[in-house]
Design a protein around this motif. Structure first.
Motif, PDB file in Angstrom:
ATOM      1  N   SER A 103      38.140  33.849  34.470  1.00 31.31           N
ATOM      2  CA  SER A 103      36.909  33.171  34.067  1.00 31.31           C
ATOM      3  C   SER A 103      35.683  34.025  34.361  1.00 31.31           C
ATOM      4  O   SER A 103      35.440  34.400  35.511  1.00 31.31           O
ATOM      5  N   SER A 104      34.918  34.318  33.327  1.00 30.05           N
ATOM      6  CA  SER A 104      33.668  35.064  33.518  1.00 30.05           C
ATOM      7  C   SER A 104      32.526  34.133  33.899  1.00 30.05           C
ATOM      8  O   SER A 104      31.423  34.594  34.209  1.00 30.05           O
ATOM      9  N   ASP A 105      32.767  32.829  33.876  1.00 26.87           N
ATOM     10  CA  ASP A 105      31.727  31.864  34.212  1.00 26.87           C
ATOM     11  C   ASP A 105      31.511  31.733  35.719  1.00 26.87           C
ATOM     12  O   ASP A 105      30.500  31.199  36.154  1.00 26.87           O
ATOM     13  N   VAL A 106      32.490  32.191  36.510  1.00 23.11           N
ATOM     14  CA  VAL A 106      32.379  32.109  37.968  1.00 23.11           C
ATOM     15  C   VAL A 106      32.263  33.525  38.526  1.00 23.11           C
ATOM     16  O   VAL A 106      33.184  34.333  38.381  1.00 23.11           O
ATOM     17  N   LEU A 107      31.124  33.819  39.139  1.00 25.18           N
ATOM     18  CA  LEU A 107      30.872  35.142  39.715  1.00 25.18           C
ATOM     19  C   LEU A 107      31.098  35.110  41.219  1.00 25.18           C
ATOM     20  O   LEU A 107      30.502  34.305  41.927  1.00 25.18           O
ATOM     21  N   PHE A 108      31.974  35.989  41.699  1.00 21.61           N
ATOM     22  CA  PHE A 108      32.165  36.157  43.139  1.00 21.61           C
ATOM     23  C   PHE A 108      31.354  37.390  43.554  1.00 21.61           C
ATOM     24  O   PHE A 108      31.670  38.518  43.190  1.00 21.61           O
ATOM     25  N   VAL A 109      30.291  37.124  44.274  1.00 23.97           N
ATOM     26  CA  VAL A 109      29.264  38.129  44.523  1.00 23.97           C
ATOM     27  C   VAL A 109      29.726  39.176  45.534  1.00 23.97           C
ATOM     28  O   VAL A 109      30.237  38.846  46.605  1.00 23.97           O
ATOM     29  N   GLN A 110      29.518  40.438  45.192  1.00 21.09           N
ATOM     30  CA  GLN A 110      29.712  41.533  46.135  1.00 21.09           C
ATOM     31  C   GLN A 110      28.405  41.754  46.880  1.00 21.09           C
ATOM     32  O   GLN A 110      27.402  42.144  46.276  1.00 21.09           O
ATOM     33  N   ARG A 111      28.407  41.502  48.167  1.00 23.96           N
ATOM     34  CA  ARG A 111      27.203  41.737  48.946  1.00 23.96           C
ATOM     35  C   ARG A 111      27.021  43.236  49.189  1.00 23.96           C
ATOM     36  O   ARG A 111      27.984  43.996  49.240  1.00 23.96           O
ATOM     37  N   VAL A 112      25.777  43.629  49.348  1.00 22.02           N
ATOM     38  CA  VAL A 112      25.450  44.989  49.761  1.00 22.02           C
ATOM     39  C   VAL A 112      25.269  44.962  51.276  1.00 22.02           C
ATOM     40  O   VAL A 112      24.513  44.148  51.805  1.00 22.02           O
ATOM     41  N   ILE A 113      25.990  45.840  51.997  1.00 25.31           N
ATOM     42  CA  ILE A 113      25.952  45.834  53.456  1.00 25.31           C
ATOM     43  C   ILE A 113      25.870  47.266  53.972  1.00 25.31           C
ATOM     44  O   ILE A 113      26.507  48.171  53.434  1.00 25.31           O
ATOM     45  N   THR A 114      25.085  47.467  55.023  1.00 25.00           N
ATOM     46  CA  THR A 114      25.009  48.778  55.657  1.00 25.00           C
ATOM     47  C   THR A 114      26.203  48.939  56.609  1.00 25.00           C
ATOM     48  O   THR A 114      26.045  49.108  57.826  1.00 25.00           O
TER      49      THR A 114
END
Length: 201
Positions: free
Chosen positions: A43-54
Motif C-alpha cells: 500500500s502506497s497510502d501508508v507511509l512508514f517514515v524514516q527518521r533522520v538521526i545523527t
C-alpha cells in the motif's frame, strides 16, 4: 529531556492522519513499526517514515537516515526537514515527505518522542499519539539485551522513561510487555482503521 531544535518550523495543517508511536527506548516501537510495515507492504497510502538521526546506520534496529551533525545542519538549512528535536545526545528529524504524504489525505506512521510530543502536535495538527507501554523489568532486560548502552546509559534511559510517563495523553495505548505479534496486530488494526476511515472504508 528532548528539546526542540532551532531549525524546526511550523507546517500548515494537513488532511491525513499522522500516527506517532511514543514510549521509552526499548519498548519495541521500531519492532512494532517493522511488523506493521510488512502488513502494508503493498500500500502506497501508508507511509512508514524514516527518521533522520545523527547516529550511524548500523547502530540499533531502526531503519533510519544516518547523518553527521554537519549534514544535519545542512539539511535544516536546505529545508529538508519538517521538524527536528534533540534527545539522549542525538538529533532527530522528520523529512518533508511526511507533509506531502499527509497533504494528500493519506496515513503516515513514525517513531516519535514523548518529550517532543507538544511540538509534534504543533507542527502536525493531525498527529495522534499511540503510547507503547512495557513492564519496567522487561524494559530493563531489553535495554541490556540490545547492547547499545552501558549500565550508566541504561539507568539514565530508565529514569527518563519514568519521568516522561505522564507528559502526554495518548489516543491509543498498546501493551508490548508480551508477544510482539500480539501488540503488532493491535497496531496494524489501528493503522488499518485510520486508512479505511480516510478512504471511506
Amino acid at each position: 529531556m528532548a528539546s526542540l531544535d532551532s531549525g524546526s518550523n511550523v507546517a500548515q495543517p494537513v488532511g491525513g492522519t499522522f500516527i506517532v508511536l511514543l514510549g521509552p527506548s526499548g519498548s519495541g516501537k521500531d519492532t512494532l513499526i517493522s511488523h506493521a510495515r510488512r502488513e502494508f507492504s503493498g500500500s502506497s497510502d501508508v507511509l512508514f517514515v524514516q527518521r533522520v538521526i545523527t547516529r550511524p546506520s548500523d547502530a540499533g534496529s531502526e531503519d533510519h537516515i544516518a547523518m553527521t551533525d554537519d549534514e544535519f545542519d545542512a539539511a535544516i538549512d536546505d529545508g529538508q526537514l519538517s521538524l527536528t528535536w534533540a534527545a539522549n545526545g542525538l538529533r532527530y528529524g522528520l523529512p518533508r515527505s511526511v507533509e506531502v504524504h499527509l497533504a494528500a489525505g493519506r496515513v503516515a506512521v513514525a517513531n516519535g518522542s514523548r518529550g517532543a510530543w507538544d511540538v509534534i502536535r504543533q507542527v502536525f495538527p493531525s498527529a495522534v499519539a499511540v503510547e507503547i507501554r512495557v513492564d519496567p523489568e522487561a524494559l530493563a532486560s531489553r535495554l541490556e539485551a540490545r547492547g547499545r548502552e552501558d549500565a550508566v546509559e541504561i539507568e539514565a534511559r530508565l529514569k527518563r522513561a519514568s519521568d516522561l510517563t505522564d507528559r502526554f495523553e495518548a489516543d491509543m495505548i498498546i501493551d508490548n510487555s508480551g508477544q510482539v505479534e500480539t501488540a503488532g496486530a493491535v497496531l496494524t488494526d489501528y493503522i488499518r482503521q485510520a486508512h479505511e476511515g480516510r478512504n471511506g472504508g
